[in-house]
Design a protein around this motif. Structure first.
Motif, PDB file in Angstrom:
ATOM      1  N   UNK A 182       8.266   3.845   7.830  1.00  0.00           N
ATOM      2  CA  UNK A 182       9.559   3.273   8.160  1.00  0.00           C
ATOM      3  C   UNK A 182       9.467   1.758   8.115  1.00  0.00           C
ATOM      4  N   UNK A 183      10.390   1.135   7.397  1.00  0.00           N
ATOM      5  CA  UNK A 183      10.391  -0.318   7.284  1.00  0.00           C
ATOM      6  C   UNK A 183      11.556  -0.762   6.422  1.00  0.00           C
ATOM      7  N   UNK A 184      11.602  -2.046   6.129  1.00  0.00           N
ATOM      8  CA  UNK A 184      12.690  -2.578   5.315  1.00  0.00           C
ATOM      9  C   UNK A 184      12.502  -2.195   3.854  1.00  0.00           C
ATOM     10  N   UNK A 185      13.570  -1.760   3.221  1.00  0.00           N
ATOM     11  CA  UNK A 185      13.560  -1.567   1.780  1.00  0.00           C
ATOM     12  C   UNK A 185      13.332  -2.944   1.142  1.00  0.00           C
ATOM     13  N   UNK A 186      12.294  -3.135   0.320  1.00  0.00           N
ATOM     14  CA  UNK A 186      12.043  -4.460  -0.256  1.00  0.00           C
ATOM     15  C   UNK A 186      13.176  -4.964  -1.139  1.00  0.00           C
ATOM     16  N   UNK A 187      14.016  -4.055  -1.627  1.00  0.00           N
ATOM     17  CA  UNK A 187      15.135  -4.469  -2.473  1.00  0.00           C
ATOM     18  C   UNK A 187      16.119  -5.324  -1.690  1.00  0.00           C
ATOM     19  N   UNK A 188      16.276  -5.069  -0.398  1.00  0.00           N
ATOM     20  CA  UNK A 188      17.255  -5.801   0.404  1.00  0.00           C
ATOM     21  C   UNK A 188      17.011  -7.301   0.346  1.00  0.00           C
ATOM     22  N   UNK A 189      15.768  -7.709   0.507  1.00  0.00           N
ATOM     23  CA  UNK A 189      15.451  -9.140   0.464  1.00  0.00           C
ATOM     24  C   UNK A 189      15.600  -9.696  -0.948  1.00  0.00           C
ATOM     25  N   UNK A 190      15.217  -8.905  -1.954  1.00  0.00           N
ATOM     26  CA  UNK A 190      15.370  -9.362  -3.334  1.00  0.00           C
ATOM     27  C   UNK A 190      16.843  -9.586  -3.672  1.00  0.00           C
ATOM     28  N   UNK A 191      17.667  -8.629  -3.297  1.00  0.00           N
ATOM     29  CA  UNK A 191      19.097  -8.678  -3.604  1.00  0.00           C
ATOM     30  C   UNK A 191      19.784  -9.864  -2.937  1.00  0.00           C
ATOM     31  N   UNK A 247       5.329   6.991   1.675  1.00  0.00           N
ATOM     32  CA  UNK A 247       6.677   6.784   1.140  1.00  0.00           C
ATOM     33  C   UNK A 247       7.468   5.873   2.073  1.00  0.00           C
ATOM     34  N   UNK A 248       8.012   4.786   1.527  1.00  0.00           N
ATOM     35  CA  UNK A 248       8.817   3.870   2.340  1.00  0.00           C
ATOM     36  C   UNK A 248      10.228   4.411   2.498  1.00  0.00           C
ATOM     37  N   UNK A 249      10.659   4.505   3.763  1.00  0.00           N
ATOM     38  CA  UNK A 249      12.032   4.834   4.115  1.00  0.00           C
ATOM     39  C   UNK A 249      12.649   3.636   4.792  1.00  0.00           C
ATOM     40  N   UNK A 250      13.855   3.284   4.388  1.00  0.00           N
ATOM     41  CA  UNK A 250      14.534   2.110   4.934  1.00  0.00           C
ATOM     42  C   UNK A 250      14.989   2.388   6.359  1.00  0.00           C
ATOM     43  N   UNK A 251      14.587   1.527   7.285  1.00  0.00           N
ATOM     44  CA  UNK A 251      14.968   1.748   8.685  1.00  0.00           C
ATOM     45  C   UNK A 251      16.466   1.623   8.904  1.00  0.00           C
ATOM     46  N   UNK A 252      17.168   0.851   8.075  1.00  0.00           N
ATOM     47  CA  UNK A 252      18.597   0.623   8.289  1.00  0.00           C
ATOM     48  C   UNK A 252      19.466   1.733   7.730  1.00  0.00           C
ATOM     49  N   UNK A 253      19.059   2.336   6.609  1.00  0.00           N
ATOM     50  CA  UNK A 253      19.929   3.304   5.943  1.00  0.00           C
ATOM     51  C   UNK A 253      19.284   4.662   5.711  1.00  0.00           C
ATOM     52  N   UNK A 313       0.807  -1.216   0.000  1.00  0.00           N
ATOM     53  CA  UNK A 313       0.000   0.000   0.000  1.00  0.00           C
ATOM     54  C   UNK A 313       0.834   1.257   0.000  1.00  0.00           C
ATOM     55  N   UNK A 314       1.991   1.220  -0.649  1.00  0.00           N
ATOM     56  CA  UNK A 314       2.916   2.349  -0.671  1.00  0.00           C
ATOM     57  C   UNK A 314       2.881   3.041  -2.016  1.00  0.00           C
ATOM     58  N   UNK A 315       3.127   4.332  -1.996  1.00  0.00           N
ATOM     59  CA  UNK A 315       3.123   5.120  -3.231  1.00  0.00           C
ATOM     60  C   UNK A 315       4.518   5.268  -3.835  1.00  0.00           C
ATOM     61  N   UNK A 316       5.542   5.157  -3.019  1.00  0.00           N
ATOM     62  CA  UNK A 316       6.894   5.367  -3.529  1.00  0.00           C
ATOM     63  C   UNK A 316       7.913   4.796  -2.552  1.00  0.00           C
ATOM     64  N   UNK A 317       9.112   4.610  -3.061  1.00  0.00           N
ATOM     65  CA  UNK A 317      10.242   4.136  -2.269  1.00  0.00           C
ATOM     66  C   UNK A 317      11.404   5.102  -2.430  1.00  0.00           C
ATOM     67  N   UNK A 318      11.987   5.522  -1.314  1.00  0.00           N
ATOM     68  CA  UNK A 318      13.264   6.241  -1.343  1.00  0.00           C
ATOM     69  C   UNK A 318      14.366   5.202  -1.189  1.00  0.00           C
ATOM     70  N   UNK A 319      15.197   5.051  -2.205  1.00  0.00           N
ATOM     71  CA  UNK A 319      16.327   4.111  -2.128  1.00  0.00           C
ATOM     72  C   UNK A 319      17.509   4.876  -1.555  1.00  0.00           C
ATOM     73  N   UNK A 320      17.778   4.638  -0.284  1.00  0.00           N
ATOM     74  CA  UNK A 320      18.870   5.343   0.405  1.00  0.00           C
ATOM     75  C   UNK A 320      20.112   4.485   0.558  1.00  0.00           C
ATOM     76  N   UNK A 347      20.015  -9.333   4.516  1.00  0.00           N
ATOM     77  CA  UNK A 347      19.763  -9.475   5.954  1.00  0.00           C
ATOM     78  C   UNK A 347      20.197 -10.814   6.536  1.00  0.00           C
ATOM     79  N   UNK A 348      20.626 -11.748   5.691  1.00  0.00           N
ATOM     80  CA  UNK A 348      20.930 -13.095   6.168  1.00  0.00           C
ATOM     81  C   UNK A 348      22.260 -13.137   6.916  1.00  0.00           C
ATOM     82  N   UNK A 349      22.323 -13.961   7.937  1.00  0.00           N
ATOM     83  CA  UNK A 349      23.579 -14.199   8.646  1.00  0.00           C
ATOM     84  C   UNK A 349      23.440 -15.446   9.492  1.00  0.00           C
ATOM     85  N   UNK A 350      24.564 -16.066   9.809  1.00  0.00           N
ATOM     86  CA  UNK A 350      24.619 -17.205  10.722  1.00  0.00           C
ATOM     87  C   UNK A 350      25.252 -16.690  12.004  1.00  0.00           C
TER      88      UNK A 350
END
Length: 617
Positions: free
Chosen positions: A312-321, A288-294, A204-211, A502-505
């Motif tokens: 404020x939330x996760x940039x969806x690109x992070x999981x895709x990448x 507008x989605x702003x990435x909480x991490x960056x 339900x977002x109108x735009x993404x700021x890729x920071x 976001x993945x790590x062991x």
């Protein structure tokens, strides 16, 4: 590259400058004078740029300039009557050597957080200033709570106060921006745009700021040269759910071919136009989605001031990448084969040169030269950790001219390194015996190896997180009352960051592992003042067929190809099943690399990868 033990090669990518020297009080006093001019009582100086990057450009090294501390993480707080530098466990020894401790108090984060320190050092009625471009909204909220607890006020400033007193501050980066071929990316810009837009619509977002510059590079198939070791073009992008995207790159080096490639879906806009364009995008209460991490707190302020809603939330690109496609995986495998040849040649060289004495810097230079000969090398993926003897016990050790030492007989040599190739990113650690190792060294090495193999052999159901399998790597060490203080594995990019989420062991690895994710597998053991051990390969999450399984299962493919020092292994402690895994791994290394190695190195590799049951030589 000469194989002579007498002539060290030249380093291409890594320098060995001395760490920052302690600065006198003059820079702190200059900052305090700037505070008095704006009628504030304190200023927060994080080690950060406006993207919260791991590697920052020279003009963003404010913490190093102000304090002399050159670590990759830290925060300074300067008040009228006190100044403190907060560092994590990696830097509690380094920081006091680099800063003027009579002016700046070094505070380990394990003892006190910046927020706790502020609550006791700020006075009622005082004002603490901060640069909103260098803090996330969550970080600002923590500072606000700390200031309120002390009865003080938190205040953003438009111009960074360190910049105001930093004479000779470097210019912003202006590295060349280039296209990352679709053949290596495995997906066009348009296809990625459509996936991102679908995620925005679902939320339900109108735009993404890729920071995040990593996400910008991935989404638009770009690479840059604005920071060391990671091929990033710094800047932002605005991606609306409908309409054209816009890029705002810091570097002006954008050629006609790049503009033509981007023209079907995005405009290249001046960096100075970003704030005005963001405000226009937010008109009409856009979500507008702003990435909480960056995403910087300043971005939230801009969105809300323009009438938009900052989500404020996760940039969806992070999981895709994080989930690599077939082309990225193929490129990564090719990069690891190339890297395996370079590392194997280096290990053979090290084995020959060790009898005459090999210094830590010499080892770094030799490895860089071997990698350069292999082709497609763009940079090292991080400054090589080259530690002999006691220096190997410093987890994030970085050799300098003053700390450089020559490995002695009976010591261990730990070398953790990686490369950025045009088709993939590598990261590998090998620990090598110089002369005859002690029984304790062999015991500790074998326990670390057992943990490494436990991860490599792991089979687990879909939905499993890195935290759930982290203990596999530690079990053998725990049995002896031992452990290590870092995570077991971090995510890795595809010709992008060697440290990718976001993945790590790790104990904090809460993201479910998915097929296509690449991680490191690097348990270790460190005996302070004596030696360090770490064994690292990169691994790919893959689907795993288990006969009779009632659930979909996953496992790991090991990507890294280089021998593990058999001289440091206790076969009895290792056990038959783990020995079988190691023999199979070494057979794959030998079969894959031998055809491209010359006679002496091929012979060395044959001996280094013989089955454990055979006598070592």
């Amino acid at each position: 590259m000469t194989n002579s033990a007498a002539t060290p090669p030249r380093s291409r990518f890594q320098t060995f400058d001395e760490p920052g020297h302690a600065k006198g009080p003059e820079r702190i006093e200059a900052l305090r004078a700037a505070l008095r001019e704006i009628r504030a009582d304190g200023f927060v100086v994080p080690r950060a740029d406006e993207h919260q990057s791991e590697y920052v450009p020279a003009d963003a090294e404010r913490l190093a300039w102000l304090t002399g501390f050159t670590g990759s993480a830290g925060t300074a707080i300067v008040l009228a009557d006190a100044a403190a530098l907060f560092v994590d466990g990696r830097y509690t020894l380094q920081a006091p050597e680099q800063v003027e401790t009579g002016t700046i108090t070094v505070v380990p984060l394990a003892e006190t957080t910046p927020e706790a320190w502020l609550a006791t050092h700020l006075k009622p009625g005082q004002t603490l200033a901060y640069d909103p471009w260098l803090h996330t909204p969550d970080g600002v909220a923590r500072l606000e709570r700390a200031a309120a607890k002390a009865g003080a006020t938190l205040r953003p400033v438009q111009d960074n106060l360190v910049d105001a007193v930093w004479a000779g501050r470097p210019r912003p980066p202006a590295g060349r921006v280039s296209l990352h071929p679709d053949a290596l990316a495995g997906e066009t810009r348009e296809e990625k745009r459509d996936r991102i837009r679908a995620a925005l619509a679902e939320g339900g977002l109108d735009a993404l700021v890729i920071s995040d510059p990593h996400n910008l590079a991935w989404a638009f198939n770009l690479r840059g040269a604005d920071v060391a070791h990671t091929p990033l073009a710094l800047g932002y992008a605005l991606l609306p759910r409908e309409g054209r995207a816009a890029l705002y790159l810091t570097s002006p080096d954008i050629d006609a071919d790049l503009r033509a490639a981007l023209e079907p879906l995005a405009d290249c806009r001046p960096r100075a136009a970003f704030a005005e364009d963001l405000a226009r995008l937010c008109a009409g209460a856009a979500r507008v989605r702003l990435d909480t991490a960056t995403g910087a707190a300043a971005l939230k302020d801009l969105v809300e001031a323009a009438g938009g809603i900052a989500e404020l939330g996760a940039d969806p690109i992070t999981a895709m990448k994080a989930v690599k496609n077939a082309a990225e995986i193929a490129g990564t495998r090719a990069a690891h084969r190339r890297d395996g040849l370079a590392v194997t040649r280096f290990l053979a060289w090290l084995d020959r040169a060790a009898s005459e004495g090999v210094s830590e810097i010499r080892a770094v230079e030799a490895l860089e030269d071997f990698r350069s000969e292999g082709g497609l090398l763009r940079d090292v993926s991080f400054p090589t950790i080259s530690g002999s003897g006691p220096n190997g016990a410093i987890v994030h050790y970085r050799v300098t001219r003053s700390t450089d030492r020559t490995a002695r007989q009976g010591e261990l040599f730990l070398i953790d390194s990686g490369a950025q190739y045009a088709d993939g990113t590598t990261d590998i650690t090998r620990t090598v015996a110089i002369g005859t190792p002690t029984d304790e060294m062999r015991d500790r090495f074998t326990r670390v190896l057992k943990g490494h193999i436990a991860i490599a052999r792991a089979v687990f159901p879909q939905g499993t997180t890195g935290a759930q399998i982290d203990a596999f790597a530690r079990a053998s060490l725990w049995q002896a009352g031992l452990d290590y203080d870092h995570g077991t594995g971090h995510g890795v990019g595809a010709f992008l960051s060697v440290h990718e989420g976001p993945q790590r062991i790790a104990k904090t690895g809460t993201v479910a592992l998915k097929p296509g994710m690449i991680l490191s597998n690097e348990p270790g053991y460190y005996r302070a003042g004596a030696y360090g051990i770490r064994i690292e390969n990169l691994i790919l999450v893959e689907e795993r067929v288990v006969p009779g399984a009632e659930r979909a299962m996953l496992g790991f493919e090991t990507l890294t190809l280089a021998p593990i020092d058999r001289r440091l292994i206790d076969p009895v402690l290792l056990g038959a099943a783990d020995a079988a895994w190691l023999d199979a791994y070494h057979a794959r290394v030998r079969e894959t690399l031998s055809p491209d190695l010359d006679g002496p190195v091929r012979e060395w590799l044959e001996a280094a990868t013989r089955p454990l049951a055979q006598a070592s030589g």
